[in-house]
Motif scaffolding. Structure first.
Motif, PDB file in Angstrom:
ATOM      1  N   ARG A  73       0.742  -1.136  -0.058  1.00  0.00           N
ATOM      2  CA  ARG A  73      -0.055  -0.246  -0.093  1.00  0.00           C
ATOM      3  C   ARG A  73       0.975   1.049  -0.251  1.00  0.00           C
ATOM      4  N   ARG A 117       0.862   3.815  -2.878  1.00  0.00           N
ATOM      5  CA  ARG A 117       0.777   5.952  -2.063  1.00  0.00           C
ATOM      6  C   ARG A 117       1.267   6.865  -2.600  1.00  0.00           C
ATOM      7  N   ALA A 159       0.621   7.515  -6.218  1.00  0.00           N
ATOM      8  CA  ALA A 159       0.020   8.550  -6.441  1.00  0.00           C
ATOM      9  C   ALA A 159       0.550   9.655  -6.385  1.00  0.00           C
ATOM     10  N   CYS A 160       0.811   9.893  -4.895  1.00  0.00           N
ATOM     11  CA  CYS A 160       1.370  11.547  -4.692  1.00  0.00           C
ATOM     12  C   CYS A 160       3.120  12.073  -5.569  1.00  0.00           C
ATOM     13  N   ALA A 207      -3.738  11.726  -5.254  1.00  0.00           N
ATOM     14  CA  ALA A 207      -3.847  11.316  -2.867  1.00  0.00           C
ATOM     15  C   ALA A 207      -4.332  12.336  -2.102  1.00  0.00           C
ATOM     16  N   ALA A 241      -3.960  10.851   1.526  1.00  0.00           N
ATOM     17  CA  ALA A 241      -2.333  10.404   1.730  1.00  0.00           C
ATOM     18  C   ALA A 241      -1.355  12.420   1.607  1.00  0.00           C
ATOM     19  N   MET A 271       5.424  12.101   2.325  1.00  0.00           N
ATOM     20  CA  MET A 271       5.499  10.793   1.410  1.00  0.00           C
ATOM     21  C   MET A 271       6.696  10.828   1.033  1.00  0.00           C
TER      22      MET A 271
END
Length: 319
Positions: free
Chosen positions: A155, A159, A162-163, A170, A175, A180
């Protein structure tokens, strides 16, 4: 044959560790050009730590701590001060190259190379001819596999991607792109510290100014060639290691018949050549996509402009 494989693994292992650091940073949306600086900081901190603490574990931990702090500094400049990531990364590289020279001058009173009494433990006679390699070389495939699992099967990896690719989307699902990026750069700092430690204490057991010799930029190029995939980037880094090992082998075989500078420039020359091929391939793909898009738009307009069948007109327009 064993000698060539050992040379490839020796030169390729530090490069692979730093390449993995570039991969995870790119997945977070940061093109990290500070890999060179982080790598030489890790190499210097490892040798200085061995000299000061007389412990390889404490030395590597000290290198990891310093590289993580430098990565946090890079994150602060990029994320909080909104600096250009490319400029910030180059600044970190300059800080690493100049800072390590200043540190050696301040601690040892000389800018000469610093030799450590010992380095990273070797594999030992149980591995035959490969026993001269350090345990960091044996651990490298596990780090590659772990990075692949982290980025592609967890996961956190989803994430992170996506970030890096769609930070606004995100953020809408909870998120935090900033956090991140911080985690990704910190993990990259750990990997750069391990790469610098293997370079300085794996087989050489000394530190000299500028000893990374552009390996951080080669790692950055390997990230591009590998399309930011851990396995693909690893193979790209190994390719550079093969070119470098063949250059050293040619120097031993032919001596002064081939210029020394030419052999040393082989990895960098091949790096530039592959970058040019990669850019040309992207341009061809872009032109092909543009032609396909234009063709589909033209067919769509032809269908819209075609005479309509009277029987298919709107009921309100029927005669």
């Amino acid at each position: 044959m064993n000698e060539i494989i050992i040379a490839i693994l020796r030169s390729g292992t530090p490069l692979i560790y730093v390449t993995l650091a570039g991969v995870i940073a790119q997945r977070a949306g940061v093109w990290n050009l500070g890999l060179e600086g982080l790598m030489i900081i890790g190499a210097c901190a490892t040798i200085v730590g061995i000299m000061l603490t007389n412990s390889i574990v404490a030395a590597i931990l000290m290198a990891i701590l310093i590289c993580v702090l430098a990565s946090v500094l890079l994150w602060f400049v990029i994320d909080r001060l909104k600096a250009n990531p490319i400029i910030a990364g180059l600044g970190l590289t300059g800080l690493g190259l100049g800072g390590t020279a200043l540190a050696v001058q301040s601690i040892f009173g000389s800018q000469a190379s610093v030799t450590a009494p010992f380095g990273i433990p070797k594999l030992g006679p149980a591995f035959g001819a490969y026993g001269v390699l350090s345990i960091a070389v044996a651990a490298m495939p596990f780090f590659v596999f772990g990075m692949w699992v982290l980025l592609r099967r967890t996961r956190f990896g989803l994430r992170l991607a996506a970030c890096g690719e769609h930070p606004f989307a995100a953020r809408s699902v909870g998120a935090n792109p900033s956090r991140m990026r911080l985690v990704a750069l910190a993990i990259g700092g750990v990997l750069c510290a391990l790469g610098g430690a293997e370079l300085a204490a794996g087989s050489l057991q000394f530190f000299a100014q500028g000893m990374t010799a552009g390996r951080g930029f080669m790692a950055f190029a390997a990230v591009i060639f590998g399309a930011s995939h851990p396995v693909g980037a690893t193979f790209a880094a190994l390719f550079f290691a093969v070119v470098g090992a063949l250059g050293i082998r040619a120097q031993l075989m032919f001596g002064d018949k081939i210029p020394h500078d030419l052999l040393q420039a082989l990895p960098s020359r091949d790096c530039l050549r592959r970058l040019a091929f990669r850019q040309a391939a992207r341009r061809r793909e872009g032109r092909q996509l543009l032609r396909r898009t234009q063709g589909s738009i033209g067919r769509h307009h032809e269908v819209r402009a075609a005479p309509s069948d009277p029987g298919c007109l709107h009921p309100g327009h029927r005669r």
